[in-house]
Design a protein around this motif. Sequence first.
Motif, PDB file in Angstrom:
ATOM      1  N   GLU A 147       4.108   9.477  -9.700  1.00 18.96           N
ATOM      2  CA  GLU A 147       4.108   9.328 -11.356  1.00 18.96           C
ATOM      3  C   GLU A 147       2.663  10.969 -11.838  1.00 18.96           C
ATOM      4  O   GLU A 147       3.369  11.213 -12.308  1.00 18.96           O
ATOM      5  CB  GLU A 147       2.854   8.405 -11.200  1.00 18.96           C
ATOM      6  CG  GLU A 147       2.600   7.785 -12.038  1.00 18.96           C
ATOM      7  CD  GLU A 147       1.366   6.490 -12.175  1.00 18.96           C
ATOM      8  OE1 GLU A 147       1.615   5.821 -13.215  1.00 18.96           O
ATOM      9  OE2 GLU A 147       0.776   7.151 -11.275  1.00 18.96           O
ATOM     10  N   GLY A 148       2.743  11.337 -10.440  1.00 20.51           N
ATOM     11  CA  GLY A 148       1.592  12.582 -11.050  1.00 20.51           C
ATOM     12  C   GLY A 148       2.198  13.405 -11.252  1.00 20.51           C
ATOM     13  O   GLY A 148       2.272  13.901 -12.400  1.00 20.51           O
ATOM     14  N   LEU A 159       2.679   1.792  -3.576  1.00 19.53           N
ATOM     15  CA  LEU A 159       1.800   2.301  -4.805  1.00 19.53           C
ATOM     16  C   LEU A 159       1.190   3.540  -3.793  1.00 19.53           C
ATOM     17  O   LEU A 159       1.575   4.690  -5.216  1.00 19.53           O
ATOM     18  CB  LEU A 159      -0.062   1.807  -4.712  1.00 19.53           C
ATOM     19  CG  LEU A 159       0.764  -0.117  -4.992  1.00 19.53           C
ATOM     20  CD1 LEU A 159      -0.671  -1.026  -5.278  1.00 19.53           C
ATOM     21  CD2 LEU A 159       0.884   0.080  -6.205  1.00 19.53           C
ATOM     22  N   ILE A 160       1.291   4.493  -2.930  1.00 19.42           N
ATOM     23  CA  ILE A 160       1.044   5.858  -2.690  1.00 19.42           C
ATOM     24  C   ILE A 160       2.378   5.873  -3.058  1.00 19.42           C
ATOM     25  O   ILE A 160       2.103   7.326  -4.204  1.00 19.42           O
ATOM     26  CB  ILE A 160       0.775   5.714  -1.245  1.00 19.42           C
ATOM     27  CG1 ILE A 160      -0.992   4.828  -1.334  1.00 19.42           C
ATOM     28  CG2 ILE A 160       0.688   6.681  -0.824  1.00 19.42           C
ATOM     29  CD1 ILE A 160      -1.454   5.179   0.271  1.00 19.42           C
ATOM     30  N   PHE A 207       2.942  13.188 -14.851  1.00 20.84           N
ATOM     31  CA  PHE A 207       2.832  13.191 -16.240  1.00 20.84           C
ATOM     32  C   PHE A 207       2.532  15.140 -15.864  1.00 20.84           C
ATOM     33  O   PHE A 207       2.349  14.895 -16.913  1.00 20.84           O
ATOM     34  CB  PHE A 207       1.686  12.766 -15.271  1.00 20.84           C
ATOM     35  CG  PHE A 207       0.650  11.361 -16.244  1.00 20.84           C
ATOM     36  CD1 PHE A 207       1.647  10.970 -17.297  1.00 20.84           C
ATOM     37  CD2 PHE A 207       0.407  10.252 -14.931  1.00 20.84           C
ATOM     38  CE1 PHE A 207       1.065   9.328 -17.165  1.00 20.84           C
ATOM     39  CE2 PHE A 207       0.434   8.896 -15.167  1.00 20.84           C
ATOM     40  CZ  PHE A 207       1.057   8.468 -15.885  1.00 20.84           C
ATOM     41  N   THR A 209       0.719  -1.259   0.453  1.00 18.58           N
ATOM     42  CA  THR A 209      -0.189   0.419  -0.261  1.00 18.58           C
ATOM     43  C   THR A 209       0.410   1.424  -0.077  1.00 18.58           C
ATOM     44  O   THR A 209       0.809   2.279  -0.757  1.00 18.58           O
ATOM     45  CB  THR A 209      -1.066  -0.340   1.145  1.00 18.58           C
ATOM     46  OG1 THR A 209      -1.611  -1.152   1.403  1.00 18.58           O
ATOM     47  CG2 THR A 209      -1.498   1.175   1.164  1.00 18.58           C
ATOM     48  N   PHE A 264       2.689  16.641 -19.419  1.00 20.00           N
ATOM     49  CA  PHE A 264       0.945  17.892 -20.128  1.00 20.00           C
ATOM     50  C   PHE A 264       1.465  18.679 -20.385  1.00 20.00           C
ATOM     51  O   PHE A 264       1.292  19.782 -21.106  1.00 20.00           O
ATOM     52  CB  PHE A 264       0.083  17.811 -19.075  1.00 20.00           C
ATOM     53  CG  PHE A 264      -0.163  16.182 -19.597  1.00 20.00           C
ATOM     54  CD1 PHE A 264      -1.112  16.211 -21.123  1.00 20.00           C
ATOM     55  CD2 PHE A 264      -0.214  15.069 -18.347  1.00 20.00           C
ATOM     56  CE1 PHE A 264      -1.669  14.651 -21.493  1.00 20.00           C
ATOM     57  CE2 PHE A 264      -0.786  13.505 -18.452  1.00 20.00           C
ATOM     58  CZ  PHE A 264      -1.950  13.537 -19.844  1.00 20.00           C
ATOM     59  N   ALA A 321       3.166   6.306  -6.837  1.00 25.26           N
ATOM     60  CA  ALA A 321       1.566   7.478  -7.467  1.00 25.26           C
ATOM     61  C   ALA A 321       2.175   9.018  -7.372  1.00 25.26           C
ATOM     62  O   ALA A 321       1.881   9.450  -8.206  1.00 25.26           O
ATOM     63  CB  ALA A 321       0.045   7.143  -6.593  1.00 25.26           C
ATOM     64  N   LEU A 322       2.274   8.806  -6.349  1.00 28.93           N
ATOM     65  CA  LEU A 322       2.849  11.051  -6.238  1.00 28.93           C
ATOM     66  C   LEU A 322       3.970  11.125  -7.319  1.00 28.93           C
ATOM     67  O   LEU A 322       3.308  12.293  -7.887  1.00 28.93           O
ATOM     68  CB  LEU A 322       2.886  10.793  -4.988  1.00 28.93           C
ATOM     69  CG  LEU A 322       1.563  10.338  -3.337  1.00 28.93           C
ATOM     70  CD1 LEU A 322       3.088  11.095  -2.466  1.00 28.93           C
ATOM     71  CD2 LEU A 322       1.086  11.965  -3.759  1.00 28.93           C
TER      72      LEU A 322
END
Lengths: 63, 166, 353
Positions: A53-54, A46-47, A57, A43, A61, A50-51
Amino acid sequence: MEIPGIVGAGLIVIGAGLGIGKIGGSAMEAIARQPEAANKIQTAMLIAAALIEGIGFAALFAS
Amino acid sequence: MEKLLNDFSVGLFFWQMIVFLVLLFLLKKYAWTAILVSVKAREDKIKEGLEAADKAKEMMRQMKEDNEELLAKARLEREGIIKAAREAKDKMISDAKLKASEEADKVIKSAQEAIKAEKNAAMNEIKTHVAELSISIAEKILKKELAADGKQNELIEAAMNESKLN
Amino acid sequence: MLVKRLFSILVLTFLLSPLCVNASGDSSAQSEPNVKTEIKEYIGHHLQDSYDFTIWHEYGIGFPLPIILVDEGFHLFMSSKFHHGEAVAESNGKYYKIFHGKIYRTDAEGTIEMDEATHHPSNVKPLDFSITKNVFSIILISILIFWLFRNFAKSYQHSMIPNKKGRLLEPLVVFIRDDIAIPNIGKKSYGQYMPYLLTVFFFIWFLNLAGMTPLGIGVTNNIAVTFGLALITFIITQFTAKKSYWAHIFWMPGVPTPMKVILAPIELLGVFVKPFALMIRLYANMTAGHVVIMSIIGLLYVFNNWFATGAFLGLTLFLSVLELLVAFLQAYIFTMLTALYFGAAAAEHDDHH
């Protein structure tokens, strides 16, 4: 010479990739050391991934 | 970023929000509450069941322990009783033996005493008999001896001599 | 048994779906000389929303959907009027044409005037509330979700054990409660967030999975959809926030005063960055997954020999399985981070971090 934005984005993606790789590797080691805590480690991994990864991205963009 | 803003479709956003919120409302009302409550109820029931089973197990264990304790106690008591009985028996026997031997001793003793007494009595009787006999014999002899007068004086003289000597 | 069979059919459908797309691209790929541009356009088209529900583009299999426009009045007509974007549609005295997937108001001939500076048409864009393919899919999937869970919930009325469908879904519900909501929000206040967490998880997951079917409905790779979901998370977070949440943002306890001044704007920025990242993450992951799979199928046509066909088909199969995982993972991460933000909002004691 002007450096295109996509190069910066690429750099950030490399950084993010390294970061996620490090997290994944460390998580694997941690799970190998303490298999009974695998759920919690997963867990947290993944958190954290994910952070990062943010950020990756956002860079993609923004370019 | 510009491409993203350009791609942004207001209509899609609008409908998506409406559909999602309606779905959220409907699911909350007709599904989630029932599901969560039922799952919780079942979990509670399972938990309760497990706890009850544990309790029953504990009770069984307690009962078994109690039984064993009782059994041990009974066994101990039985052993005590048997021991006491044996001791009583032994004591009785020994007492009886002692008493019997005492009685016997007493009987023997009294018998011996009786025998002794009888013997003494018999001896005494014999003694008197013998004495009487000897006296009568002596009397008869004396009567015969002293039938002549000279003899009587002679005897008196002899006796007188004897006493003079003394 | 039934569930197992259904599941294997579903998996098969997902695994074969790239091949179906493949087949649909087949007929046009050979006729056009420039395969690369064709593929690029095809991918772009695939990712875009459309006004018809097309299942098989080349053979015209599909059905039209209603167009709803607000442009000095209310316009409602079927998308068949556009003839797949080739014709000008007339409604209440106004003319509309589809250009690059968007509706513009034109004259009767359908002229699109290009702005030289921005390379965008300078025509008026009416407010577009059409039931597009994506909207239609969302409605369809939502009905499916509702039907599934209503059935599942009803099955508890007869027994404590749910029906077959429920037995498949119940572990997921319990998983969200025990592994997402309770650890992140806390036992005390997780209950009020459960309906949203469950709904958002299944909504995203089902839409992600729907995106992998041969129907080609990529709903979650639309920024508008992910923006909507992130917006709801943001609103719920702010509106259920307790005192300590705001204290942690504007006046972080346990830090020296100059640091508090520096931290406040950063934390305030974080409040908006968090849902923004949520929105971008889901959008980008799903878009990237589709683009990668489509591109690899495209490579099949670029190389166009038996070796490449075998290799890229294998790779596509592998990536499709990976995408199945990603479909779940992204739904999980979205729900997880949402729960994390809710947890920060619902935390009550001051020493909590």
